[in-house]
Each structure stands twice: as C-alpha cells, then as structure tokens.
Design a protein around this motif. Structure first.
Motif, PDB file in Angstrom:
ATOM      1  N   LEU A  66       0.969  -1.261   0.146  1.00 54.38           N
ATOM      2  CA  LEU A  66      -0.032   0.161  -0.061  1.00 54.38           C
ATOM      3  C   LEU A  66       1.001   1.211  -0.146  1.00 54.38           C
ATOM      4  O   LEU A  66       0.404   2.567  -0.462  1.00 54.38           O
ATOM      5  CB  LEU A  66      -0.918   0.049   1.191  1.00 54.38           C
ATOM      6  N   ILE A  73      -5.486   1.246  -4.824  1.00 56.95           N
ATOM      7  CA  ILE A  73      -5.963   0.578  -4.003  1.00 56.95           C
ATOM      8  C   ILE A  73      -6.329   0.870  -2.245  1.00 56.95           C
ATOM      9  O   ILE A  73      -7.478   0.810  -1.895  1.00 56.95           O
ATOM     10  CB  ILE A  73      -5.222  -0.906  -3.618  1.00 56.95           C
ATOM     11  N   HIS A 300     -12.040  -4.920  -5.561  1.00 59.10           N
ATOM     12  CA  HIS A 300     -11.637  -3.792  -4.850  1.00 59.10           C
ATOM     13  C   HIS A 300     -12.833  -2.619  -4.456  1.00 59.10           C
ATOM     14  O   HIS A 300     -12.829  -1.958  -3.485  1.00 59.10           O
ATOM     15  CB  HIS A 300     -10.335  -3.071  -5.486  1.00 59.10           C
TER      16      HIS A 300
HETATM   17  C1  HEC Z   1      -9.626 -11.186  -2.363  1.00 57.02           C
HETATM   18  C2  HEC Z   1      -8.659 -11.093  -3.381  1.00 57.02           C
HETATM   19  C3  HEC Z   1      -7.954  -9.982  -3.398  1.00 57.02           C
HETATM   20  C4  HEC Z   1      -7.412  -9.191  -2.186  1.00 57.02           C
HETATM   21  C5  HEC Z   1      -6.933  -9.619  -1.039  1.00 57.02           C
HETATM   22  C6  HEC Z   1      -6.515  -8.316  -2.996  1.00 57.02           C
HETATM   23  N1  HEC Z   1      -6.762  -8.278  -4.309  1.00 57.02           N
HETATM   24 FE1  HEC Z   1      -5.791  -6.689  -5.513  1.00 57.02          FE
HETATM   25  N2  HEC Z   1      -7.097  -7.455  -7.111  1.00 57.02           N
HETATM   26  C7  HEC Z   1      -7.867  -8.496  -6.743  1.00 57.02           C
HETATM   27  C8  HEC Z   1      -8.640  -8.834  -8.275  1.00 57.02           C
HETATM   28  C9  HEC Z   1      -9.591  -9.962  -8.454  1.00 57.02           C
HETATM   29  C10 HEC Z   1      -8.287  -7.684  -9.129  1.00 57.02           C
HETATM   30  C11 HEC Z   1      -8.862  -7.499 -10.295  1.00 57.02           C
HETATM   31  C12 HEC Z   1      -9.511  -6.318 -10.753  1.00 57.02           C
HETATM   32  C13 HEC Z   1     -10.762  -6.561  -9.670  1.00 57.02           C
HETATM   33  O1  HEC Z   1     -11.548  -7.244 -10.098  1.00 57.02           O
HETATM   34  O2  HEC Z   1     -10.866  -5.665  -8.864  1.00 57.02           O
HETATM   35  C14 HEC Z   1      -7.407  -6.987  -8.196  1.00 57.02           C
HETATM   36  C15 HEC Z   1      -6.600  -5.818  -8.629  1.00 57.02           C
HETATM   37  C16 HEC Z   1      -5.565  -5.127  -8.025  1.00 57.02           C
HETATM   38  C17 HEC Z   1      -4.854  -4.130  -8.643  1.00 57.02           C
HETATM   39  C18 HEC Z   1      -4.676  -3.434 -10.112  1.00 57.02           C
HETATM   40  C19 HEC Z   1      -5.643  -2.126 -10.097  1.00 57.02           C
HETATM   41  C20 HEC Z   1      -7.208  -2.465 -10.049  1.00 57.02           C
HETATM   42  O3  HEC Z   1      -7.880  -1.769  -9.223  1.00 57.02           O
HETATM   43  O4  HEC Z   1      -7.650  -3.219 -10.791  1.00 57.02           O
HETATM   44  C21 HEC Z   1      -3.874  -3.836  -7.734  1.00 57.02           C
HETATM   45  C22 HEC Z   1      -2.878  -2.628  -7.701  1.00 57.02           C
HETATM   46  C23 HEC Z   1      -4.089  -4.615  -6.452  1.00 57.02           C
HETATM   47  N3  HEC Z   1      -5.091  -5.447  -6.870  1.00 57.02           N
HETATM   48  C24 HEC Z   1      -3.502  -4.469  -5.543  1.00 57.02           C
HETATM   49  C25 HEC Z   1      -3.872  -5.130  -4.183  1.00 57.02           C
HETATM   50  C26 HEC Z   1      -3.104  -4.938  -2.546  1.00 57.02           C
HETATM   51  C27 HEC Z   1      -2.087  -3.885  -2.483  1.00 57.02           C
HETATM   52  C28 HEC Z   1      -3.826  -5.794  -1.974  1.00 57.02           C
HETATM   53  C29 HEC Z   1      -3.645  -5.829  -0.356  1.00 57.02           C
HETATM   54  C30 HEC Z   1      -3.784  -4.374   0.395  1.00 57.02           C
HETATM   55  C31 HEC Z   1      -4.936  -6.406  -2.428  1.00 57.02           C
HETATM   56  N4  HEC Z   1      -4.842  -6.135  -3.895  1.00 57.02           N
HETATM   57  C32 HEC Z   1      -5.715  -7.168  -2.115  1.00 57.02           C
HETATM   58  C33 HEC Z   1      -8.169  -9.568  -5.831  1.00 57.02           C
HETATM   59  C34 HEC Z   1      -7.594  -9.071  -4.622  1.00 57.02           C
END
Ligand code: HEC
Ligand code: HEC
Ligand code: HEC
Ligand code: HEC
Ligand code: HEC
Ligand code: HEC
Length: 341
Positions: A66, A73, A300
C-alpha cells in the motif's frame, strides 16, 4: 413360445449377472465425488502444481504494497471485507456491546481482542498462548430483526477454545497458515492470499502479478484462487483440514483440495454458495470458461454492478427465476456449517 420365454429368462439372468458385476464399479463411480452426473468431466487436478509439504512462502506485507498502491487500492481497502474479516474489537460494536451487557458474559467481553466476520454473524477472538494462534469464544453473535443489539447464542458453558480457530477457520480468515503448527503469518486476509508474492520487477511489467488486469489470468487460476476460501465444505487431502494446505496464487487448488462439485451438491446449497460452486463446476469440470467470479465481481470496488449488463446464462438461475423479471431475486439463506452459522 417356450424357447422365447427361456431366452427371456436367460437374458434376465445375464442382465442380473452383469448388473451384479458392474454395480460395485458403478457405485464406486457414483461415490467418487465428481462423476455423479453423466456429463463428460475434466480432471480438475490435471494441471499445475501445489505447495503441499513446502515451507510457507515469505511475502511482502500489505502495508508495504500500500506504500506504492495507496492511490489506486488504498482508499477502498480499509472497508474491504477481506481485510476486515478479523479486526481489532471495538467497544462500540453491537456484538461487543451485547456481550458486555450480559451479566454472565461480561468477564469474557473484557478479554475479547478481535472480532471475526463482518456480516450478520460474528465471533469473538483473543490472543492465544502461542504466537500465531487465536482462541475462539464458543458464544456466537447474530444480527437480529427484533433487537437492535443482536442476539447471543451458544451461551451455555461459555469457553475459550485454543485450537478451534487454527484447525477449522484460520486458512480462510487469516493469511499463510503453516498446517503443521496451525500458525498463521498475519491475522485477517492480506494481499498475498489473492495476488501471491509479486516479484519486485512487477512495477515494470504489471502482467507478472496474479489477477492483474494486464495478465488475463486463466479462468482455472481464478477458480483456484477464489475457491481456496469460497468453496466451503471441501477438505484438504493431506491435512484433513476444511481449508486448503499452503495454497499460493497460481497453484492448482484441486490437486489437494477435495470438494463435491456435483449438480446434486449444488442444488443443496442456497444461492450464496450455490452460484460459487456452479461457476467453479463450469470451469474446472465442464471446461466452460466464459465466466469467472471476476466477470461479475469487482473485488476492490466490492461491487457486482457489472453483472447486470450480461447476457443470460445458466448461472443466472442460481439467483433469478427464468420466467421472472430480474428485479426479483431468490431469497438468500445464510447458513454455513463450515463457519458455524
Ligand atoms: C480477495 C482477493 C484480493 C485481495 C485480498 C487483494 N486483491 Fe488486489 N485485486 C484482486 C482482483 C480480483 C483484481 C482485479 C480487478 C478486480 O476485480 O478488482 C485486483 C486488482 C488489483 C490491482 C490492480 C488495480 C485495480 O484496481 O484493478 C492492484 C494494484 C491490487 N489489486 C493491489 C492489491 C493490494 C495492494 C492488496 C492488499 C492491500 C490487494 N490487492 C488485495 C483481488 C484481490
Ligand atoms: C515499489 C512500489 C511497489 C510495491 C512495493 C508494490 N507495487 Fe504493485 N505495482 C507498482 C507499479 C509501479 C505497478 C505498475 C503500474 C500500475 O499498473 O499500477 C504495479 C502493478 C501492480 C499490479 C497490477 C496493476 C495493473 O493495473 O495491472 C498489481 C495487482 C500489484 N501491483 C499488486 C501489488 C501487491 C499485491 C504488492 C505487495 C505484495 C505490490 N503490488 C507492491 C508498484 C509497487
Ligand atoms: C483467503 C480466503 C479468501 C480468498 C482467497 C478470497 N476470499 Fe472472498 N471472502 C473471504 C471471506 C472470509 C469473506 C467474508 C469476510 C467477512 O465477512 O468476515 C469474503 C467475502 C467475499 C465477498 C462478499 C463481500 C464483498 O466484497 O462483496 C465476495 C464477493 C468475495 N469474497 C469474492 C471473492 C473473489 C472474487 C475472490 C477471488 C478473487 C475471493 N473472494 C478470494 C475469503 C476469501
Ligand atoms: C473454506 C474456507 C472457510 C473456512 C474453513 C471458514 N470460513 Fe468462515 N467464511 C468463509 C467465507 C468465504 C465467508 C464469506 C461468505 C459469504 O459472504 O458468502 C465466511 C464468512 C464467515 C463469517 C461471516 C458471516 C456473515 O455473513 O456474517 C463468520 C462469522 C465466519 N465465516 C466464521 C467462521 C468460523 C468460526 C470458522 C471456523 C470454525 C470459519 N468461518 C471457517 C470461508 C471460510
Ligand atoms: C454471473 C455473475 C456472478 C458470478 C460468475 C459470480 N458471482 Fe458471486 N455474486 C453475484 C451477485 C450478483 C451477487 C449478489 C450481490 C448482492 O447481494 O448484492 C453475488 C454474491 C456473492 C457473494 C456474497 C454472498 C452473500 O450474500 O453472502 C460471494 C462471497 C460471492 N458472490 C463470491 C463469488 C465467487 C468466489 C465467484 C467465483 C467462483 C462468484 N461469486 C461468481 C454474481 C456472480
Ligand atoms: C449470486 C446471485 C446472483 C446471480 C448469480 C445473478 N444475479 Fe442478477 N442480481 C442479484 C441481486 C442480489 C440483484 C439486486 C442487487 C442490486 O440491485 O444491486 C440482481 C440484479 C440484477 C439486475 C437488475 C435488476 C433490476 O431491475 O434492478 C439484472 C439485470 C441482473 N441482476 C441480471 C443478471 C444476469 C443476466 C445474471 C446471469 C448472467 C445474473 N443477474 C446473475 C443476484 C444475482
């Protein structure tokens, strides 16, 4: 006539014999989890690898992610139910207040350090004697339509269970569990559970991160990542726990995690778990890859808005009736033996 009858009897005897010989085989097939209905089934375990028996990977913590991802995010993450599933207890929460207002349970209320569950059902946790362990209070809290502060159940002989969270819950409500000790690396769910441990060079090439929109993560990988927690009712072959053994994003969940994806098993579930099972079944058993969780869910944004723009498929009928307008939704029955509610 006679010979016809004889032939007929012979035929019946032969059928009976064949049946006797093949029935056990058939029964075996029927019992062997997936092949229940006569659709040609893929072997879900046929690709990829797993981390069973390997050490739990070290990973960059969410705070570090973060630091760089605070603009994209950061703003929504503090409200994300994944991050909040285990959180520091607050005296102002309805769940804590009802425990505190109960004369017989007040001493337990004072010990509570964490709450588990962000929806209508919540549980109470405190630090265990060992690092990476939490004790689970037997008393449960649920939202109630009739009382503002909710209701407490399982109040008889209240006790702190030192092993239950580790053996039955940790794999889906905490991050990176070592099943040999049932210790977890972080309370609640960190970025690692879905994104794995992205290499430093992902800053140059976003497609190196699992689930990155730049990657076009294959449907079966998405099913494994989300399914590690959302297929409630499965069991790890190697550990016997109701959660996956040392799953890391990119692994094939189904090499070690056994779960009944038959049509019958799906019918027995309400829409909440039913649509998850039905989607996983389509992808990993039937090879139909046109939809994954991410077609409808934006994780997200915690939104399913995008699902309203899709064309009808069989999955829709988990929650809507075929002949009704889409504004009508089947009632969602929130029960899960795995989660004790
Ligand atoms: C429960 C599953 C999950 C968790 C836990 C998670 N993510 Fe994600 N993340 C995703 C998915 C699925 C995507 C693809 C886009 C979407 O569907 O939101 C994504 C997309 C992203 C992206 C691409 C930008 C965007 O918004 O599409 C970033 C950067 C990212 N995540 C960072 C993080 C960070 C940093 C954390 C922890 C603080 C985190 N993610 C926790 C599932 C998760
Ligand atoms: C040193 C800063 C930095 C750190 C630390 C970092 N990232 Fe990134 N990340 C970036 C940059 C820069 C990009 C590429 C630009 C972009 O698309 O956002 C990126 C891209 C991504 C993407 C794909 C974004 C997309 O739009 O496709 C995901 C997912 C992601 N990071 C997740 C994580 C997770 C999870 C962690 C922690 C384990 C993490 N990042 C740690 C800087 C960082
Ligand atoms: C490590 C376990 C874990 C993984 C991996 C995981 N989830 Fe979850 N998910 C949970 C838990 C636990 C909750 C409920 C949290 C609570 O209420 O305490 C949840 C809640 C949700 C919810 C309901 C809340 C909301 O945000 O609207 C959705 C939808 C969801 N998850 C989708 C996904 C998808 C899609 C993936 C894969 C990209 C995924 N989850 C991966 C454990 C997980
Ligand atoms: C296989 C993974 C898995 C295991 C094991 C598991 N949970 Fe869950 N739990 C989930 C998921 C996924 C959700 C979110 C479901 C949803 O919103 O539809 C959840 C949600 C919850 C909730 C919030 C329910 C609500 O909607 O209010 C509570 C409370 C809970 N679990 C308690 C437990 C307890 C206690 C244990 C151990 C005895 C446990 N869970 C074991 C995956 C798991
Ligand atoms: C066809 C679209 C679609 C697909 C595919 C889909 N979902 Fe959902 N899901 C929804 C909708 C719509 C809701 C209801 C949201 C609401 O209540 O506002 C939902 C609800 C949920 C919930 C919350 C259930 C509850 O009420 O407690 C979870 C958890 C969830 N989905 C997980 C998943 C996972 C994991 C996958 C992939 C295996 C998946 N979904 C695939 C559309 C979909
Ligand atoms: C997991 C349950 C679930 C699944 C699966 C699901 N829906 Fe929905 N759907 C809902 C819920 C809940 C709402 C109402 C939520 C809202 O308005 O945000 C809804 C609302 C809608 C609406 C808006 C209706 C209106 O008049 O407001 C449309 C259109 C829709 N769904 C289409 C679909 C289609 C098409 C599919 C299959 C591709 C599908 N849904 C699959 C649960 C589901």
């Amino acid at each position: 006539m006679k010979s016809l009858q004889q032939a007929d009897r012979m035929f019946h005897r032969r059928v009976a014999l064949i049946a006797r010989m093949t029935l056990p085989v058939l029964a075996l097939l029927v019992c062997s989890v997936l092949a229940e209905d006569a659709t040609p089934a893929l072997d879900p375990a046929a690709w990829g690898s797993d981390h069973v028996g390997k050490s739990v990977p070290e990973f960059v913590s969410g705070d570090q992610c973060l630091f760089c991802h605070r603009k994209d995010i950061g703003p929504a993450w503090p409200q994300n139910r994944h991050g909040l599933t285990v959180r520091v207890a607050s005296r102002n929460s309805d769940a804590e207040r009802s425990l505190n207002e109960d004369d017989e349970l007040r001493e337990y209320a004072n010990a509570v350090e964490y709450l588990l569950g962000t929806g209508n059902h919540q549980r109470f946790l405190k630090h265990g004697n060992e690092y990476g362990h939490l004790d689970l209070l037997s008393v449960k809290w649920s939202q109630s339509r009739n009382s503002k502060s909710g209701i407490l159940t399982d109040k008889k002989s209240p006790n702190w269970n030192p092993t239950r969270f580790g053996e039955a819950c940790a794999g889906c409500h905490a991050t990176a569990v070592d099943v040999s000790t049932e210790q977890f690396t972080a309370t609640s769910l960190d970025c690692f559970v879905c994104h794995g441990d992205p290499p430093d060079s992902h800053t140059e090439n976003a497609s190196m991160v699992h689930l990155s929109p730049a990657r076009e993560t294959p449907a079966r990988e998405v099913m494994s990542i989300c399914g590690q927690c959302h297929l409630r009712g499965g069991r790890s072959k190697s550990s016997g726990n109701p959660y996956a053994n040392n799953f890391v994003a990119g692994d094939n969940l189904f090499r070690d995690f056994q779960v009944n994806l038959s049509e019958q098993s799906i019918r027995q579930r309400g829409p909440a778990d039913g649509h998850v099972f039905a989607n996983v079944r389509e992808v990993v058993l039937l090879g139909v890859e046109k939809m994954t969780c991410l077609t409808c869910h934006s994780v997200h944004q915690q939104s399913t808005e995008q699902h309203k723009t899709l064309n009808d498929t069989n999955l829709c009928w988990q929650c809507h009736e075929k002949d009704d307008p889409k504004s009508l939704i089947k009632s969602v029955d929130h029960h899960s033996p795995t989660c004790e509610y």
